[in-house]
Design an enzyme around this catalytic site. Structure first.
Site, PDB file in Angstrom:
ATOM      1  N   LYS A   1     -15.726  16.111  12.786  1.00 24.62           N
ATOM      2  CA  LYS A   1     -16.656  16.113  13.918  1.00 24.62           C
ATOM      3  C   LYS A   1     -16.851  17.545  14.397  1.00 24.62           C
ATOM      4  CE  LYS A   1     -18.418  13.033  17.224  1.00 24.62           C
ATOM      5  NZ  LYS A   1     -18.312  11.648  17.737  1.00 24.62           N
TER       6      LYS A   1
ATOM      7  N   TRP B   1     -21.261  14.560  12.827  1.00 28.82           N
ATOM      8  CA  TRP B   1     -20.328  14.239  11.759  1.00 28.82           C
ATOM      9  C   TRP B   1     -20.652  15.016  10.485  1.00 28.82           C
ATOM     10  CZ3 TRP B   1     -16.167  11.837  13.230  1.00 28.82           C
ATOM     11  CH2 TRP B   1     -16.222  10.917  14.293  1.00 28.82           C
TER      12      TRP B   1
ATOM     13  N   GLU C   1      -5.845  -3.883  -1.381  1.00 35.15           N
ATOM     14  CA  GLU C   1      -6.219  -5.098  -0.649  1.00 35.15           C
ATOM     15  C   GLU C   1      -7.187  -5.998  -1.413  1.00 35.15           C
ATOM     16  OE1 GLU C   1      -5.938  -2.094   0.540  1.00 35.15           O
ATOM     17  OE2 GLU C   1      -4.997  -2.123   2.525  1.00 35.15           O
TER      18      GLU C   1
ATOM     19  N   THR D   1       0.856  -1.191   0.000  1.00 34.10           N
ATOM     20  CA  THR D   1       0.000   0.000   0.000  1.00 34.10           C
ATOM     21  C   THR D   1       0.891   1.238   0.000  1.00 34.10           C
ATOM     22  OG1 THR D   1      -0.062   0.065   2.389  1.00 34.10           O
ATOM     23  CG2 THR D   1      -1.787  -1.217   1.311  1.00 34.10           C
TER      24      THR D   1
END
Lengths: 539, 539
Positions: free
Chosen positions: A431, A436, A318, A174
């Site tokens: 936040k 959110w 992945e 990654t």
């Protein structure tokens, strides 16, 4: 039925037997440097595989590549697995330290590198002095071997490698935006199935009729798996060479009659600008697939105007890396706005994979509470399936997996037709006052303004609300909105308390090694700066 | 990568989640009798699977169907594997004795049968009194259960069945033209991969945009695997019901806007005649795939005139059943005659499979001597791959396999572009004066005469030459050639010594239970008959 192993090496046999006259074409700086056929390609691959075995590559040994998108890199995609080895494509945009780390972690036995990239691998070479180094181009310097000497001298490998379908064929790390790069090993079985998925009529639909231009770096995430798919399908393949300019890409598209290509939206933005400025005809493309980050409506509209059918694919290192494909439903296909809206989603899950959307609050306790697929409820996306990792390479990282599912780290919705919308990276949520705000949703809203070319939204600390969104914008030429105009535009689309008090205009967004927007860099640049004006009361 | 099992039951989850509103439509004698969605389809399938489990079906148990192409048969395609069982589709055109044999050999635990077909299964029921019998339509007679009662009462099965990917999901018996029917078991893994192959852009390319009409019998060879492919892709599915007439098929194609269908050439010939007579517009079809036997040039030309893109697929019960697909190369696609020539081949091998063409003379000794893929050299075709049988069900038959390869029994050529041309069944070759004549090649030559609709060539005994070819011809209406005219036509295409001295004109060719030309019947009818005229000296 035969328990016949699923090995990707059969794709080369197929291309050689059925598409022997189909071309592999290479460019460098817009100049043609290679033109051959699958017949010759296979001959070279088989010799190279033999040379790798003679160099000491044993089944399961890792062979690293640090290369641009050229025909030799394409040969390595087949030759390393044919030799029984594991193709470890090193991201050449990583720093020398990180390259040293991944080469050391993979314990590569051979490293194949472009001359121009030798400085990047210096540290890796010092760390693994036993590793053989092969230079793809130019004369072999001291301590290195010349690629063409290997091809010339290798004993051709004809049979399949002595490996099982669950053995690794490839390995990627990654990009390490969130810490040390993590390795993901891809089995023959996983890549075999992933290749079939790439050729499905409702997916990328790679076919013999295609001429594929490899814009996506072959040093990252298997180049979306398209090199394997093109080989299996017998498509013509065009390699643009080292750091191609957008003019080089446009010339390849028209000159080679390219029908399929994939790229990140940033490159597509430049391609569109180039095509408009020069009158380049992109009509020959039957599919331009965008991936890596979501496209703006402006970009999709521009591609519409140029007559380029556009799609979005979403994936992760992945998952080999393709997970979804955004092809509009037949109904949406008929209406340009509905079509663009569908392509701005991440699309539908590819067949063979499974997903769940679960309550992120319950997740840390291992409790998988599904949220409805109603297009509204958000949850963290979990994936599993035959080309989804269930561990990292030599590194278990149990926090990334739960009950056999990969935690993608993406917060998303799924609508009743199965279209995925990634709302945010779990860690990129903002936040504010205990509620959110989705930075991704806000970015999408900013991108709908015709004067915005690119945008990023990050959280900046705020005394009263803990965090507030900051919009960083690259304006379209000549039509830059003011912050106030942008807020007025946003007010029609998002709750008032989401409106960013600050809008910063920049010439370009910082990017990570794989071209993603580097939000860490933005936060560190703008996080502590004085506000443009005092925060207005929100909500 | 996860060792995630390849199970076909996931396709139902996918259709339910992403294509919930897509339709499944059923007709009976041209009348609409069923119209629902995948959402409802999945609900019924899950209940039916639960009912089967409650009836005692355990993982691996065989559930036989003896049904026409209707929506309940389609439900059984998913429900039996979902219950963990093995879907045994019984060929309803077999005689009662043969049906008794295959049901006994398979040891079916449940038999699902259409009321109209109850007489065919009488013998099977007597042979297996413990077998539960479910009737799909009408009232359940004594000793039988009603299908709709099962659907109404079953506890829905939601999770995957407790089976592994190598466990069987389906079972078919060959038509037994060469002896006792042989069973072929299909694993979940084989059918999963076969389904992906059916959806490849260069194969049948089944997609969400398709409306599929199931003309190919669902009681034979998994209906070419198209029911599974349509479910995975989310295509609309149309079931024509019991013994549909060609007018019923044409009405379904236009009324439901069918885009894809497959059929044997005989049915296509009738469809073309019907479309011409009635002016039926078949333009909506994006693909009509012919299989079972090769199409005549006349048929392909007629379909061209009707604007129907036509393809050929080739397969066998032993290979799930698809092996090849004849899609013209991009170059051939541009020229109608070249296109037809490509579609008259059996096409290219599907990815994932492997083939060899070997010297038939050396084969009986187990010696595999490859002949070149030059389009000229003939050899027996061998196949292997993840959806190719390596044994028969409860019946090893080692003579059908060699060194891990399936002996297809077909003699063929393969050209340098990978196009297969089946020259003959090994056993249908004609040996005249010590030299081989290909009955299939001669049939193809006969079929190029515009006055010929169908043709078969068989060997008849001959005093001097041992065997000579006999042509049996169904003439096109009004334009029947004489035997002499046909020989003159053939003389331009084949060696003089191939010319059949005898040509017999018949109203229809005898067919086997799966619609293949019954050459045994032709040989027994014409083999001993007096010659039309004294044999002329041949070459």
């Amino acid at each position: 039925m035969t328990r016949h192993p699923l090995l990707i090496t059969g794709f080369l046999d197929r291309a050689e037997q059925m598409f022997g006259g189909t071309e592999v074409v290479g460019y460098d700086g817009g100049r043609e440097v290679h033109r051959s056929t699958y017949r010759d390609h296979a001959r070279r691959v088989r010799r190279l595989a033999g040379a790798l075995v003679e160099l000491g590559v044993r089944p399961g040994d890792r062979v690293a590549t640090c290369c641009w998108n050229h025909h030799r890199h394409l040969e390595l995609y087949s030759a390393v697995p044919l030799a029984g080895g594991v193709l470890h494509t090193v991201n050449l945009r990583l720093g020398p330290d990180e390259i040293g780390h991944v080469v050391g972690h993979a314990e590569d036995t051979v490293l194949v590198v472009d001359t121009s990239l030798l400085p990047q691998v210096e540290r890796a070479r010092r760390a693994r002095p036993e590793m053989r180094v092969v230079v793809t181009d130019g004369d072999a310097g001291p301590g290195t071997l010349a690629y063409e000497d290997l091809v010339a001298g290798g004993e051709p490998v004809t049979g399949p490698p002595p490996v099982a379908e669950d053995d690794l064929a490839a390995l990627c790390y990654t990009s390490g935006t969130t810490g040390t790069p993590k390795g993901v090993g891809y089995s023959h079985r996983a890549l075999f199935l992933h290749t079939f998925a790439a050729c499905l009529a409702d997916g990328h639909a790679i076919s013999e009729r295609d001429t594929v231009l490899h814009v996506v770096p072959m040093f990252h995430a298997n180049a979306w798996g398209i090199p394997f798919a093109a080989l299996m399908a017998g498509a013509t393949q065009v390699l643009p060479g080292p750091h191609p300019s957008v003019a080089d890409l446009a010339a390849a598209i028209t000159g080679e009659r390219v029908t399929y290509t994939g790229m990140v939206p940033t490159v597509a933005v430049d391609l569109v600008a180039h095509a408009r400025a020069t009158g380049t005809d992109l009509h020959g493309l039957r599919a331009l697939v965008l991936g890596g980050s979501p496209p703006s409506d402006e970009l999709l509209r521009a591609l519409d105007e140029l007559g380029v059918p556009t799609f979005q694919g979403w994936g992760m290192t992945e998952i080999s890396p393709m997970g979804t494909f955004a092809r509009p439903t037949p109904a949406a296909e008929a209406d340009p706005a509905a079509r663009r809206a569908a392509v701005r989603t991440q699309g539908r899950l590819l067949p063979g994979l499974q997903w769940r959307l679960v309550d992120p609050d319950a997740l840390p306790t291992g409790d998988l509470r599904d949220v409805p697929h109603d297009g509204v409820a958000t949850g963290e996306l979990l994936l599993r399936g035959p080309w989804v990792a269930d561990r990292y390479y030599r590194d278990e990282r149990p926090e990334s997996f739960v009950d056999g599912w990969l935690r993608t780290g993406d917060v998303a919705t799924i609508d009743p037709d199965g279209y995925l919308r990634i709302v945010d990276r779990a860690k990129d949520l903002i936040k504010s006052g205990g509620e959110w705000i989705s930075s991704a949703a806000l970015e999408q809203a900013v991108l709908t303004h015709p004067g915005v070319r690119e945008a990023a939204v990050v959280a900046v600390p705020h005394e009263r609300w803990q965090e507030r969104p900051l919009a960083v914008v690259v304006a379209a030429a000549d039509t830059a909105p003011t912050g106030e105009e942008l807020r007025a535009h946003l007010a029609e689309q998002v709750p008032r308390w989401w409106l960013p008090e600050r809008v910063e205009f920049v010439a370009a967004l910082p990017r990570t090694s794989v071209g993603k927007i580097d939000k860490r860099a933005l936060r560190s640049r703008f996080g502590a700066a004085a506000p443009e004006r005092p925060p207005s009361p929100v909500q």
